[in-house]
Motif scaffolding. Structure first.
Motif, PDB file in Angstrom:
ATOM      1  N   ASP A  66       0.809  -1.222   0.000  1.00 16.16           N
ATOM      2  CA  ASP A  66       0.000   0.000   0.000  1.00 16.16           C
ATOM      3  C   ASP A  66       0.843   1.273   0.000  1.00 16.16           C
ATOM      4  O   ASP A  66       0.306   2.369  -0.198  1.00 16.16           O
ATOM      5  CB  ASP A  66      -0.959   0.005   1.189  1.00 16.16           C
ATOM      6  CG  ASP A  66      -0.229  -0.100   2.513  1.00 16.16           C
ATOM      7  OD1 ASP A  66       0.720  -0.891   2.605  1.00 16.16           O
ATOM      8  OD2 ASP A  66      -0.614   0.610   3.462  1.00 16.16           O
ATOM      9  N   THR A  67       2.149   1.143   0.195  1.00 14.37           N
ATOM     10  CA  THR A  67       3.008   2.334   0.187  1.00 14.37           C
ATOM     11  C   THR A  67       3.555   2.650  -1.201  1.00 14.37           C
ATOM     12  O   THR A  67       4.231   3.661  -1.380  1.00 14.37           O
ATOM     13  CB  THR A  67       4.190   2.152   1.151  1.00 14.37           C
ATOM     14  OG1 THR A  67       4.980   1.038   0.717  1.00 14.37           O
ATOM     15  CG2 THR A  67       3.692   1.899   2.575  1.00 14.37           C
ATOM     16  N   LEU A  68       3.278   1.784  -2.185  1.00 16.43           N
ATOM     17  CA  LEU A  68       3.813   1.961  -3.534  1.00 16.43           C
ATOM     18  C   LEU A  68       2.723   2.400  -4.510  1.00 16.43           C
ATOM     19  O   LEU A  68       1.528   2.352  -4.204  1.00 16.43           O
ATOM     20  CB  LEU A  68       4.454   0.651  -4.020  1.00 16.43           C
ATOM     21  CG  LEU A  68       5.632   0.124  -3.192  1.00 16.43           C
ATOM     22  CD1 LEU A  68       6.181  -1.140  -3.813  1.00 16.43           C
ATOM     23  CD2 LEU A  68       6.716   1.165  -3.038  1.00 16.43           C
ATOM     24  N   TYR A  69       3.180   2.789  -5.692  1.00 16.35           N
ATOM     25  CA  TYR A  69       2.265   3.230  -6.747  1.00 16.35           C
ATOM     26  C   TYR A  69       1.619   2.021  -7.415  1.00 16.35           C
ATOM     27  O   TYR A  69       2.291   1.055  -7.760  1.00 16.35           O
ATOM     28  CB  TYR A  69       3.032   4.045  -7.780  1.00 16.35           C
ATOM     29  CG  TYR A  69       2.262   4.355  -9.035  1.00 16.35           C
ATOM     30  CD1 TYR A  69       1.301   5.366  -9.045  1.00 16.35           C
ATOM     31  CD2 TYR A  69       2.494   3.637 -10.210  1.00 16.35           C
ATOM     32  CE1 TYR A  69       0.582   5.647 -10.199  1.00 16.35           C
ATOM     33  CE2 TYR A  69       1.782   3.912 -11.363  1.00 16.35           C
ATOM     34  CZ  TYR A  69       0.823   4.916 -11.354  1.00 16.35           C
ATOM     35  OH  TYR A  69       0.107   5.181 -12.496  1.00 16.35           O
ATOM     36  N   TRP A  70       0.284   2.092  -7.608  1.00 16.19           N
ATOM     37  CA  TRP A  70      -0.464   1.037  -8.281  1.00 16.19           C
ATOM     38  C   TRP A  70      -0.842   1.516  -9.680  1.00 16.19           C
ATOM     39  O   TRP A  70      -1.566   2.498  -9.830  1.00 16.19           O
ATOM     40  CB  TRP A  70      -1.731   0.688  -7.506  1.00 16.19           C
ATOM     41  CG  TRP A  70      -1.496  -0.043  -6.211  1.00 16.19           C
ATOM     42  CD1 TRP A  70      -0.528   0.191  -5.286  1.00 16.19           C
ATOM     43  CD2 TRP A  70      -2.272  -1.123  -5.705  1.00 16.19           C
ATOM     44  NE1 TRP A  70      -0.637  -0.669  -4.237  1.00 16.19           N
ATOM     45  CE2 TRP A  70      -1.705  -1.494  -4.461  1.00 16.19           C
ATOM     46  CE3 TRP A  70      -3.385  -1.818  -6.161  1.00 16.19           C
ATOM     47  CZ2 TRP A  70      -2.212  -2.517  -3.675  1.00 16.19           C
ATOM     48  CZ3 TRP A  70      -3.899  -2.840  -5.383  1.00 16.19           C
ATOM     49  CH2 TRP A  70      -3.319  -3.197  -4.154  1.00 16.19           C
ATOM     50  N   ASP A  71      -0.362   0.819 -10.706  1.00 15.42           N
ATOM     51  CA  ASP A  71      -0.744   1.163 -12.071  1.00 15.42           C
ATOM     52  C   ASP A  71      -2.249   0.977 -12.240  1.00 15.42           C
ATOM     53  O   ASP A  71      -2.758  -0.123 -11.984  1.00 15.42           O
ATOM     54  CB  ASP A  71      -0.010   0.265 -13.071  1.00 15.42           C
ATOM     55  CG  ASP A  71       1.463   0.597 -13.164  1.00 15.42           C
ATOM     56  OD1 ASP A  71       1.827   1.389 -14.043  1.00 15.42           O
ATOM     57  OD2 ASP A  71       2.242   0.077 -12.348  1.00 15.42           O
ATOM     58  N   PRO A  72      -2.969   2.012 -12.679  1.00 11.46           N
ATOM     59  CA  PRO A  72      -4.430   1.889 -12.816  1.00 11.46           C
ATOM     60  C   PRO A  72      -4.859   0.737 -13.729  1.00 11.46           C
ATOM     61  O   PRO A  72      -5.852   0.065 -13.459  1.00 11.46           O
ATOM     62  CB  PRO A  72      -4.842   3.246 -13.402  1.00 11.46           C
ATOM     63  CG  PRO A  72      -3.770   4.181 -12.972  1.00 11.46           C
ATOM     64  CD  PRO A  72      -2.503   3.376 -12.974  1.00 11.46           C
ATOM     65  N   ALA A  73      -4.092   0.484 -14.796  1.00 14.68           N
ATOM     66  CA  ALA A  73      -4.462  -0.582 -15.729  1.00 14.68           C
ATOM     67  C   ALA A  73      -4.310  -1.970 -15.116  1.00 14.68           C
ATOM     68  O   ALA A  73      -4.922  -2.933 -15.587  1.00 14.68           O
ATOM     69  CB  ALA A  73      -3.617  -0.472 -16.998  1.00 14.68           C
ATOM     70  N   TYR A  74      -3.511  -2.078 -14.056  1.00 17.33           N
ATOM     71  CA  TYR A  74      -3.247  -3.383 -13.444  1.00 17.33           C
ATOM     72  C   TYR A  74      -3.756  -3.454 -11.999  1.00 17.33           C
ATOM     73  O   TYR A  74      -3.339  -4.320 -11.239  1.00 17.33           O
ATOM     74  CB  TYR A  74      -1.743  -3.677 -13.486  1.00 17.33           C
ATOM     75  CG  TYR A  74      -1.231  -3.847 -14.893  1.00 17.33           C
ATOM     76  CD1 TYR A  74      -1.304  -5.074 -15.532  1.00 17.33           C
ATOM     77  CD2 TYR A  74      -0.712  -2.762 -15.600  1.00 17.33           C
ATOM     78  CE1 TYR A  74      -0.853  -5.219 -16.836  1.00 17.33           C
ATOM     79  CE2 TYR A  74      -0.265  -2.906 -16.901  1.00 17.33           C
ATOM     80  CZ  TYR A  74      -0.334  -4.142 -17.517  1.00 17.33           C
ATOM     81  OH  TYR A  74       0.095  -4.300 -18.801  1.00 17.33           O
ATOM     82  N   GLU A  75      -4.650  -2.562 -11.663  1.00 19.70           N
ATOM     83  CA  GLU A  75      -5.135  -2.516 -10.277  1.00 19.70           C
ATOM     84  C   GLU A  75      -5.876  -3.792  -9.890  1.00 19.70           C
ATOM     85  O   GLU A  75      -5.726  -4.290  -8.769  1.00 19.70           O
ATOM     86  CB  GLU A  75      -6.048  -1.304 -10.084  1.00 19.70           C
ATOM     87  CG  GLU A  75      -6.426  -1.073  -8.629  1.00 19.70           C
ATOM     88  CD  GLU A  75      -7.101   0.268  -8.425  1.00 19.70           C
ATOM     89  OE1 GLU A  75      -7.618   0.482  -7.319  1.00 19.70           O
ATOM     90  OE2 GLU A  75      -7.124   1.088  -9.357  1.00 19.70           O
TER      91      GLU A  75
END
Length: 201
Positions: free
Chosen positions: A78-87
């Motif tokens: 949860d502290t990292l960036y989540w790519d919207p396309a791969y959420e």
């Protein structure tokens, strides 16, 4: 009261019935059953992943307390960036890791690395995790701060290196996959899968 049909109708009914009986008799004529031949029965079992993954983890009473040997400052997804396309894929992976009680990124990366290094050894868990890391929805942000990229790097490390290298690449996690997963249960699953058609949904 008797119903009288005109002659053409009777001819058509008679021809239709005779045709049906003759077709049936022809089909029976070519039917042959060998009573001495072996019979092969197939079974298809589809099991939800949400039920299967907890069974592949260590039993609660004997589970290794990984949290007690990990530094508190260790990263979590949860502290990292989540790519919207791969959420969606990332959410599935986080749930799978939660079933295995792996909440810290270092052990998640090491597990992915070892699953990729020896997928046959850890089947079917390896397939469950690795299929979510396929790059199907466009480019992934290439950054150590991006969760999908971190998981994909760990998978690539496993594909290109022996399983022993995963421990050196992710030293923050001293626990190998064979201690995280319940290997006797995996071996039983592999035996059953070799005999029957068993799939995880």
């Amino acid at each position: 009261m008797m119903k009288i049909y005109p002659l053409p109708a009777l001819v058509l009914i008679t021809v239709g019935l005779w045709s049906s009986f003759s077709n049936a008799s022809r089909e029976k004529r070519y039917l042959f059953v060998n009573p001495n031949a072996p019979v092969l029965l197939g079974f298809i079992l589809n099991m939800p992943i949400s039920l299967a993954i907890p069974a592949f983890g260590k039993e609660k009473g004997r589970s290794l307390s990984i949290q007690s040997i990990i530094y508190e400052e260790e990263e979590t997804p949860d502290t990292l960036y989540w790519d919207p396309a791969y959420e969606e894929q990332l959410q599935k992976l986080v749930i799978y890791f939660a079933h295995l009680e792996l909440f810290y990124l270092g052990c998640q990366e090491r597990l992915i690395c070892e699953l990729a290094a020896e997928p046959e050894t850890f089947s079917p868990i390896a397939e469950v995790f690795l299929k979510e890391l396929r790059q199907l929805y466009g480019p992934v942000k290439r950054s150590p701060d991006a969760l999908m990229w971190r998981y994909m790097v760990a998978m690539r490390e496993g594909f290109t290196s022996p399983i022993e290298a995963c421990g050196r690449s992710y030293p923050k996690c001293p626990v190998p996959a064979k201690k995280i997963l319940n290997m006797p249960v995996i071996k039983v699953w592999q035996f059953l899968a070799s005999k029957f058609n068993i799939n995880l949904m």
